[in-house]
Design a protein around this motif. Structure first.
Motif, PDB file in Angstrom:
ATOM      1  N   PHE A  70      46.592   3.558  -7.534  1.00 52.80           N
ATOM      2  CA  PHE A  70      47.461   3.099  -6.752  1.00 52.80           C
ATOM      3  C   PHE A  70      46.469   2.939  -5.126  1.00 52.80           C
ATOM      4  O   PHE A  70      46.115   1.622  -4.319  1.00 52.80           O
ATOM      5  N   ASN A  71      45.054   3.924  -5.088  1.00 53.96           N
ATOM      6  CA  ASN A  71      44.252   3.430  -4.539  1.00 53.96           C
ATOM      7  C   ASN A  71      43.716   2.615  -4.239  1.00 53.96           C
ATOM      8  O   ASN A  71      42.994   1.825  -3.027  1.00 53.96           O
ATOM      9  N   PHE A  72      43.509   2.010  -5.438  1.00 53.19           N
ATOM     10  CA  PHE A  72      41.761   1.475  -6.045  1.00 53.19           C
ATOM     11  C   PHE A  72      43.211  -0.142  -5.216  1.00 53.19           C
ATOM     12  O   PHE A  72      41.994  -1.031  -5.436  1.00 53.19           O
TER      13      PHE A  72
ATOM     14  N   PHE B 135      43.132   8.773  -1.032  1.00 54.06           N
ATOM     15  CA  PHE B 135      43.045   7.624   0.236  1.00 54.06           C
ATOM     16  C   PHE B 135      41.971   8.121   0.949  1.00 54.06           C
ATOM     17  O   PHE B 135      41.172   8.082   1.455  1.00 54.06           O
ATOM     18  N   LEU B 136      41.882   9.919   0.394  1.00 52.13           N
ATOM     19  CA  LEU B 136      40.508  10.651   0.730  1.00 52.13           C
ATOM     20  C   LEU B 136      38.892  10.114   0.852  1.00 52.13           C
ATOM     21  O   LEU B 136      38.159   9.479   1.201  1.00 52.13           O
TER      22      LEU B 136
ATOM     23  N   VAL C   9      45.778   3.195  10.520  1.00 55.98           N
ATOM     24  CA  VAL C   9      47.212   3.834  10.568  1.00 55.98           C
ATOM     25  C   VAL C   9      48.085   3.401   8.974  1.00 55.98           C
ATOM     26  O   VAL C   9      48.613   4.707   8.665  1.00 55.98           O
ATOM     27  N   MET C  10      47.547   2.702   7.994  1.00 58.94           N
ATOM     28  CA  MET C  10      47.731   3.258   6.494  1.00 58.94           C
ATOM     29  C   MET C  10      47.375   4.233   5.758  1.00 58.94           C
ATOM     30  O   MET C  10      47.960   5.273   4.998  1.00 58.94           O
ATOM     31  N   ILE C  11      46.096   3.970   6.214  1.00 54.18           N
ATOM     32  CA  ILE C  11      45.445   5.462   5.778  1.00 54.18           C
ATOM     33  C   ILE C  11      46.031   6.558   5.962  1.00 54.18           C
ATOM     34  O   ILE C  11      46.215   7.703   5.518  1.00 54.18           O
ATOM     35  N   LEU C  12      45.920   7.250   6.895  1.00 51.49           N
ATOM     36  CA  LEU C  12      46.429   8.329   8.248  1.00 51.49           C
ATOM     37  C   LEU C  12      47.732   8.521   6.851  1.00 51.49           C
ATOM     38  O   LEU C  12      47.867   9.436   7.019  1.00 51.49           O
ATOM     39  N   SER C  13      48.885   7.704   7.814  1.00 54.49           N
ATOM     40  CA  SER C  13      49.784   7.478   7.342  1.00 54.49           C
ATOM     41  C   SER C  13      49.524   8.882   5.769  1.00 54.49           C
ATOM     42  O   SER C  13      50.582   9.596   4.460  1.00 54.49           O
ATOM     43  N   GLY C  14      49.058   7.738   4.153  1.00 51.31           N
ATOM     44  CA  GLY C  14      48.955   7.523   3.310  1.00 51.31           C
ATOM     45  C   GLY C  14      48.238   9.030   3.093  1.00 51.31           C
ATOM     46  O   GLY C  14      48.835  10.362   2.376  1.00 51.31           O
TER      47      GLY C  14
END
Length: 395
Positions: free
Chosen positions: A26-28, A90-91, A68-73
């Motif tokens: 998913f993160n890729f 995500f990290l 924002v999407m990264i922080l929310s994820g």
């Protein structure tokens, strides 16, 4: 656009047929497709309030949406799943590389950043290393230490207490366990309770507990004793793999950036040796032939150290330090601007005269704006009328 859409649906198809790897892939998918598309589709500027004449942030709304999407994820994945493949994606695939972008051109600060990340991650990837190479040493880890890691990872053990489910003590013998199970199974058997969902669920629970305690009691007792370790080992192993992936790509990117820095330094050195104009006042040298001679002499050696000068005060100060350490010359003070910017009224951007749009960069071709006029109106605060006639700035 059609090609990107095709890739998106192809990727979703792969994720559908590889259900076990969806959380990792998913993160890729986000970093390879969604993030670049967001930056491309939302290029409008997003500038923060001015502090000491500079905006707190100067980016685009596309970058803001990605952040924002990264922080929310990160928050969502940690809250619901703890530190597992989704959170680590995500990290290490998104959050850390986004932070690194600000430090690639600052080697020492970037090195400190990577060292700080490794230090913070040490408790987790060290367990992954031990599980990989020396699993026997995992038993010596103190229980309070593992409990603390479980708390930070939001991964508290959830091994079912089969002794409690059957209603026997942990030191009960096998005969007692079988006897208690038979007594309860007679009353809760599906042939006797029919379709009662509560009693059927209870029957399946005691059956699962009986199987675990009669067929694999030694393994179950061991899992109870090391619940925190059993919970953390697979997560820390995934932590080690994802962190290794990030470090590998960081080394590759570091090599590319160093090559770019060397190329930029060679260009700057050639620019100076060719006698091109420079802001000698900012460098602290006399703006005459003597100052140019000092600078020319410094740049003669091929292996000379040069910063990446991009009008950044830190880089200019670094250049001044290199000059003062090399030559017995007293540099003039760095130019200082005094006063305070009370308000930013207008930002003027020159764009394409064909499309009539404002672009991110000014066209530097000679004569591109010949014949065009910029009109600047000076207005008193709160007034709608100009304080003076508009100023015409010709090409």
């Amino acid at each position: 656009l059609a090609k990107n859409v095709f890739y998106v649906f192809a990727f979703l198809g792969v994720c559908y047929f590889m259900k076990a790897e969806i959380r990792s892939l998913f993160n890729f998918f986000l970093s390879s497709f969604i993030n670049p598309m967001a930056r491309f589709l939302i290029p409008q500027r997003n500038k923060g309030p001015l502090v000491r004449g500079k905006p707190l942030w100067d980016t685009t709304w596309g970058n803001t949406a990605v952040h924002v999407m990264i922080l929310s994820g990160l928050c969502f994945s940690w809250w619901f799943y703890g530190i597992d493949q989704l959170f680590l994606g995500f990290l290490f695939l998104q959050a850390v590389p986004e932070i690194q972008k600000r430090f690639w051109m600052k080697p020492m600060q970037h090195l400190c950043l990577v060292g700080g990340i490794l230090l913070l991650c040490f408790p987790f990837f060290s367990i992954g290393l031990m599980a990989w190479y020396t699993p026997s040493y995992l038993e010596i880890l103190p229980k309070p230490y593992l409990q603390t890691l479980c708390w930070f990872a939001n991964a508290r053990p959830h091994v079912a207490d089969y002794y409690d489910i059957l209603g026997v003590s942990p030191d009960a013998d096998m005969k007692t366990i079988k006897k208690v199970f038979r007594e309860q199974a007679i009353d809760l058997h599906p042939d006797k309770v029919g379709d009662d969902p509560v009693k059927l669920a209870r029957f399946h629970a005691i059956q699962e507990a009986s199987d675990a305690l009669t067929k694999g009691r030694a393994d179950y007792d061991k899992s109870i004793e090391n619940q925190e370790l059993n919970e953390m080992v697979p997560r820390c192993y995934a932590f080690l793999v994802m962190m290794g992936y990030w470090l590998l790509h960081s080394l590759i990117d570091w090599n590319d950036v160093e090559g770019m820095r060397d190329q930029h330094k060679d260009q700057l050195r050639g620019y100076i040796l060719n006698g091109n104009p420079l802001d000698m006042r900012a460098l602290g040298l006399p703006d005459d032939e003597e100052g140019k001679a000092w600078l020319y002499k410094y740049c003669e050696a091929e292996d000379v150290e040069l910063p990446v000068l991009q009008s950044d005060p830190d880089e200019i100060h670094m250049m001044r330090t290199l000059l003062s350490d090399t030559f017995p010359v007293k540099l003039r003070p760095f130019p200082q601007v005094t006063g305070k910017i009370a308000q930013q009224l207008q930002e003027i951007a020159l764009g394409s005269k064909e499309k009539g749009e404002n672009l991110k960069e000014i066209n530097a071709n000679s004569g591109f704006y010949t014949g065009y006029t910029i009109k600047v109106e000076l207005r008193p605060s709160g007034s709608k009328k100009p304080a003076a006639d508009p100023i015409d700035v010709e090409d």
